[in-house]
Enzyme design. Structure first.
Site, mmCIF file in Angstrom:
data_model
loop_
_atom_site.group_PDB
_atom_site.id
_atom_site.type_symbol
_atom_site.label_atom_id
_atom_site.label_comp_id
_atom_site.label_asym_id
_atom_site.label_seq_id
_atom_site.Cartn_x
_atom_site.Cartn_y
_atom_site.Cartn_z
ATOM 1 N N GLN A 165 0.876 -1.178 0.000
ATOM 2 C CA GLN A 165 0.000 0.000 0.000
ATOM 3 C C GLN A 165 0.907 1.219 0.000
ATOM 4 O O GLN A 165 1.594 1.473 0.980
ATOM 5 C CB GLN A 165 -0.916 -0.012 1.237
ATOM 6 C CG GLN A 165 -1.638 1.300 1.504
ATOM 7 C CD GLN A 165 -2.563 1.740 0.366
ATOM 8 O OE1 GLN A 165 -3.233 0.913 -0.263
ATOM 9 N NE2 GLN A 165 -2.578 3.027 0.062
ATOM 10 N N PRO B 210 -6.414 -2.615 4.369
ATOM 11 C CA PRO B 210 -6.921 -1.575 5.278
ATOM 12 C C PRO B 210 -7.943 -0.613 4.679
ATOM 13 O O PRO B 210 -8.503 0.212 5.399
ATOM 14 C CB PRO B 210 -5.650 -0.819 5.673
ATOM 15 C CG PRO B 210 -4.716 -1.012 4.526
ATOM 16 C CD PRO B 210 -5.010 -2.372 3.982
ATOM 17 N N GLY C 4 -11.251 0.279 1.634
ATOM 18 C CA GLY C 4 -12.297 -0.302 0.808
ATOM 19 C C GLY C 4 -11.715 -0.608 -0.557
ATOM 20 O O GLY C 4 -11.877 -1.688 -1.116
ATOM 21 N N MET D 277 -8.249 0.788 -3.369
ATOM 22 C CA MET D 277 -7.109 1.658 -3.650
ATOM 23 C C MET D 277 -6.912 1.654 -5.162
ATOM 24 O O MET D 277 -6.795 0.595 -5.786
ATOM 25 C CB MET D 277 -5.860 1.143 -2.911
ATOM 26 C CG MET D 277 -4.587 1.913 -3.233
ATOM 27 S SD MET D 277 -4.665 3.647 -2.698
ATOM 28 C CE MET D 277 -3.710 4.415 -3.999
ATOM 29 N N HIS E 260 -15.887 4.267 -7.491
ATOM 30 C CA HIS E 260 -14.980 5.277 -6.936
ATOM 31 C C HIS E 260 -13.544 5.041 -7.420
ATOM 32 O O HIS E 260 -12.898 5.954 -7.945
ATOM 33 C CB HIS E 260 -15.056 5.222 -5.405
ATOM 34 C CG HIS E 260 -14.133 6.164 -4.698
ATOM 35 N ND1 HIS E 260 -14.531 7.383 -4.216
ATOM 36 C CD2 HIS E 260 -12.818 6.065 -4.400
ATOM 37 C CE1 HIS E 260 -13.509 7.993 -3.652
ATOM 38 N NE2 HIS E 260 -12.443 7.207 -3.747
ATOM 39 N N HIS F 119 -11.034 7.285 -10.125
ATOM 40 C CA HIS F 119 -9.669 7.780 -9.896
ATOM 41 C C HIS F 119 -8.787 7.633 -11.141
ATOM 42 O O HIS F 119 -7.736 8.280 -11.218
ATOM 43 C CB HIS F 119 -9.007 7.019 -8.751
ATOM 44 C CG HIS F 119 -9.256 7.580 -7.383
ATOM 45 N ND1 HIS F 119 -8.969 8.881 -7.049
ATOM 46 C CD2 HIS F 119 -9.737 7.002 -6.243
ATOM 47 C CE1 HIS F 119 -9.267 9.077 -5.756
ATOM 48 N NE2 HIS F 119 -9.735 7.957 -5.254
ATOM 49 N N ARG G 18 -10.194 -3.578 7.603
ATOM 50 C CA ARG G 18 -10.460 -2.282 6.978
ATOM 51 C C ARG G 18 -10.636 -1.215 8.060
ATOM 52 O O ARG G 18 -11.527 -1.297 8.909
ATOM 53 C CB ARG G 18 -11.716 -2.383 6.105
ATOM 54 C CG ARG G 18 -11.992 -1.116 5.334
ATOM 55 C CD ARG G 18 -13.141 -1.299 4.365
ATOM 56 N NE ARG G 18 -13.518 -0.027 3.779
ATOM 57 C CZ ARG G 18 -14.599 0.156 3.050
ATOM 58 N NH1 ARG G 18 -15.407 -0.866 2.797
ATOM 59 N NH2 ARG G 18 -14.890 1.339 2.558
HETATM 60 N N1 BES Z 1 -7.136 6.599 -2.459
HETATM 61 C C1 BES Z 1 -8.052 6.194 -1.472
HETATM 62 C C2 BES Z 1 -7.416 5.447 -0.342
HETATM 63 C C3 BES Z 1 -6.324 6.195 0.404
HETATM 64 C C4 BES Z 1 -6.405 7.559 0.649
HETATM 65 C C5 BES Z 1 -5.233 5.509 0.856
HETATM 66 C C6 BES Z 1 -5.382 8.198 1.327
HETATM 67 C C7 BES Z 1 -4.224 6.148 1.533
HETATM 68 C C8 BES Z 1 -4.282 7.512 1.769
HETATM 69 C C9 BES Z 1 -9.179 5.365 -2.066
HETATM 70 O O1 BES Z 1 -9.556 5.745 -3.339
HETATM 71 C C10 BES Z 1 -10.394 5.576 -1.224
HETATM 72 O O2 BES Z 1 -10.824 6.687 -1.146
HETATM 73 N N2 BES Z 1 -10.945 4.521 -0.639
HETATM 74 C C11 BES Z 1 -12.161 4.609 0.115
HETATM 75 C C12 BES Z 1 -13.299 4.220 -0.793
HETATM 76 C C13 BES Z 1 -14.578 4.964 -0.587
HETATM 77 C C14 BES Z 1 -14.496 6.429 -0.419
HETATM 78 C C15 BES Z 1 -15.564 4.600 -1.688
HETATM 79 C C16 BES Z 1 -12.078 3.651 1.280
HETATM 80 O O3 BES Z 1 -11.196 2.808 1.318
HETATM 81 O O4 BES Z 1 -12.908 3.729 2.178
HETATM 82 ZN ZN ZN Z 2 -10.527 7.647 -3.319
#
Ligand code: BES
Ligand code: ZN
Length: 625
Positions: free
Chosen positions: A159, A286, A288, A290, A315, A319, A577
């Protein structure tokens, strides 16, 4: 922008110099390494344009070893600075003829790691760093076979976001520098390696896999997964990966993957990464999801059998435009990644499943934003409710709140309402096209917005208030969901008059978001007897749907409803998570009894979590190893 100056003295900073002695520098020379945007790298002077990774994966030692070869654009300087954290550097050479060179490693900061300062020639364009990872390489999650579905093979995934790539590859770990990459990865027999790159779909006998990522990306998007993983095609340029035993369910859950890509392209332009696949990882993941390019990493908690959590995939797919194609220049501009993505995700959901479903998602998010905003303001963290953050000297993960995500999305929804959907879509499409494969700051966005939308259509808009001030401005648009009303009515009547929920209501005839709205209607407190009667009818505590279970557990903890304990314990020991774990542990930490119960569970569960989650839970429980 250089905010933090760290004064390093040569006598303190030479922690490792291995075979080559440092020359030409007296020990008393003071050396100043600037930290800019959470990185020590001197990208303004010399920056990586391509990196090649040649590594072997050793599950026995839990170690990656090998070399990273940086091809660099050098303006003529004598040193190249990289970010490293928890890495053991073995040797560094420069040029394609691999001339060994000297280097120093600066003092380590607990959030940023350390600068790796490599002595080079003004003409040097290739730097080869030989290294191994260590137990402190927190990007890496090494899973024993027992933590996988088959329980037969080990598993590894990385990650990188926000600043963890430096814990598994020495890099200039700053989002504003884009690189292409290639890799050769050696894995044990019977396993396959996948990366955020062109991927294999089948194992080979040699256990050697080669990768290329030809589109330039920020290095937080370099990612890898290794395990017993199988592939199934979904559509023309889409597919899914998971452990073989789960593959059929994954393919069914994400059957709409191709339709999602098509919908996204019809909204904001061509998908520029060729293929789009999703890998479902083991439970410890960790997040939902990436958005690793070409290969979204996802939690298995999305596999509910009813496709009710696919918005997470929408989502991560979104990205591919907001975040991966157009990237935040600094972590203070994180809302440019996430706010746009939540907005775009909702548009994909609307296109595929209709406005009713999309609006339900938005209402749930809005409720969360309200809770987060008031909590932050009450806790004296009002400055963290600004869209433009100030994360200097802090862990950029602190910016992962509903502000960047939901306030960001509501800012865009409000702009859409002011400009009209058609104009706004044209604007967004040209924004993605103009900045593709580039990074930008909030201020770059503001001037683009002024020029191409607000001034063009003569719109007066309180942009600065949205971005630089606290809370959510009055002019935000409001979204309501008539479908929530029925289920909220049941909740209200049960709470106020004890009226049971109609007999014909089952969990299956309402979607996940309706149950979340139902649970939230109790406002954090419900008579345990009533919770029991609900569970007898609907079995929320054992529903298997992690979104519903985690909210129900938190309500149960606050209400003293003890029947949840068994399911909650199993949940905490299985799911990694952070979004689910943090509120549960935080609720448990509020009373002494619950906290000691939580600590007992955590003692056992902790090693099953990725460092991203255990770091947060350590803080919540005040846990020290
Ligand atoms: N990019 C993020 C995850 C992230 C953000 C990892 C900052 C490390 C640092 C990913 O796209 C995300 O936003 N995941 C969310 C999904 C949800 C908003 C639909 C999550 O994991 O909860
Ligand atoms: Zn995101």
């Amino acid at each position: 922008m250089y905010r933090l100056l760290i004064l390093l003295f040569a006598s303190q900073l030479i922690t490792s110099c291995n075979s080559v002695e440092k020359q030409n520098e007296s020990p008393s020379t003071a050396m100043t390494i600037k930290v800019s945007d959470h990185s020590y790298s001197n990208v303004d002077e010399i920056n990586t344009t391509h990196l090649h990774l040649d590594i072997a994966v050793d599950f026995d030692k839990k170690e990656l070893t090998g070399v990273v070869r940086h091809t660099m654009n050098n303006t003529g300087v004598h040193r190249a600075i990289f970010d490293v954290y928890g890495l053991s550097i073995q040797k560094i050479t420069i040029g394609t003829d691999e001339k060994e060179t000297t280097y120093t490693i600066g003092e380590e900061s607990p959030t940023l790691g350390a600068p790796l300062i490599v002595d080079i020639e003004p003409t040097t364009t290739v730097v080869n760093i030989y290294y191994a990872t260590t137990d402190a390489s927190s990007a890496l999650d090494w899973l024993a076979p027992e933590l996988t579905l088959s329980k037969e093979h080990p598993f590894l995934y990385t990650q990188g976001q926000a600043i963890l790539t430096r814990t598994w590859i020495p890099t200039q770990d700053i989002p504003s520098n884009r690189i292409t990459y290639s890799a050769d990865v050696q894995v044990p027999n019977g396993l396959i390696a996948l990366m955020s790159a062109k991927n294999p779909t089948e194992k080979n006998d040699a256990g050697t896999y080669s990768f290329t990522m030809d589109q330039p990306i920020p290095c937080y998007l370099i990612a890898m997964a290794v395990g017993d993983i199988a592939y199934q095609k979904i559509g023309e340029n889409t597919g899914v990966y998971s452990e073989p035993a789960l593959l059929e369910e994954v393919a069914d859950e994400f059957a709409d993957l191709q339709k999602m890509v098509d919908a996204a392209e019809s909204l904001y332009g061509e998908y520029l990464w060729e293929t789009y696949d999703v890998i479902v990882l083991p439970y410890s993941f960790p997040f939902g999801g990436m958005e690793n390019p070409r290969l979204t990493f996802a939690t298995p908690t999305l596999i509910t059998g009813d496709r009710s959590l696919v918005s997470v995939i929408a989502h991560e797919l979104a990205h591919s435009w907001s975040g991966n194609l157009v990237t935040n220049a600094t972590w203070n501009d994180f809302w440019l990644n996430e706010g746009f993505t939540v907005y775009f995700e909702n548009r994909i959901m609307e296109k595929l499943y209709g406005k009713e479903v999309a609006d339900m998602l938005s209402v749930i998010e809005w409720q969360e934003l309200q809770a987060t905003t008031s909590e932050m303001i009450n806790n004296g963290q009002a400055h963290d409710t600004h869209l433009k953050l100030d994360l200097d000297d802090r862990n950029p993960d602190d910016g992962m709140t509903d502000i960047a995500y939901v306030k960001g999305a509501f800012f865009l929804k409000t702009l859409e309402a002011a400009a009209g959907r058609e104009n706004f879509d044209t604007f967004l499409k040209s924004y993605f096209d103009t900045y593709k494969f580039q990074t930008l700051t909030t201020e770059d966005f503001i001037s683009y917005l002024d020029k191409n939308l607000l001034n063009k259509f003569n719109i007066e808009f309180n942009t600065a208030e949205w971005i630089y001030e606290e809370g959510v401005p009055e002019n935000h648009i409001s979204i309501s969901s008539p479908r929530f009303e029925a289920i909220q009515q049941y909740a209200k009547q049960l709470k106020e008059n004890g009226t049971p929920i109609p007999n014909d209501i089952t969990r299956e005839n309402h979607i996940t978001q309706e149950w979340l709205a139902f649970i939230r209607n109790f406002e954090g407190q419900l008579d345990p007897e009533k919770m029991r009667s609900i569970d007898e009818q609907l079995n929320l505590k054992g529903s298997g749907n992690a979104e519903i279970m985690s909210e129900w557990f938190v309500l149960g903890i606050h209400s003293g409803y003890l029947d949840i304990r068994e399911d909650m314990e199993a949940f905490l020991k299985k799911v990694g998570r952070r979004k689910f774990l943090a509120p549960i542990y935080a609720a448990l930490a509020k009373t002494e009894d619950n906290k000691s119960w939580a600590l007992e569970i955590y003692e056992e569960a902790r090693s099953n979590y990725h460092a991203v989650s255990s770091g947060t839970i350590d803080e919540i429980l005040g846990y020290e190893e």
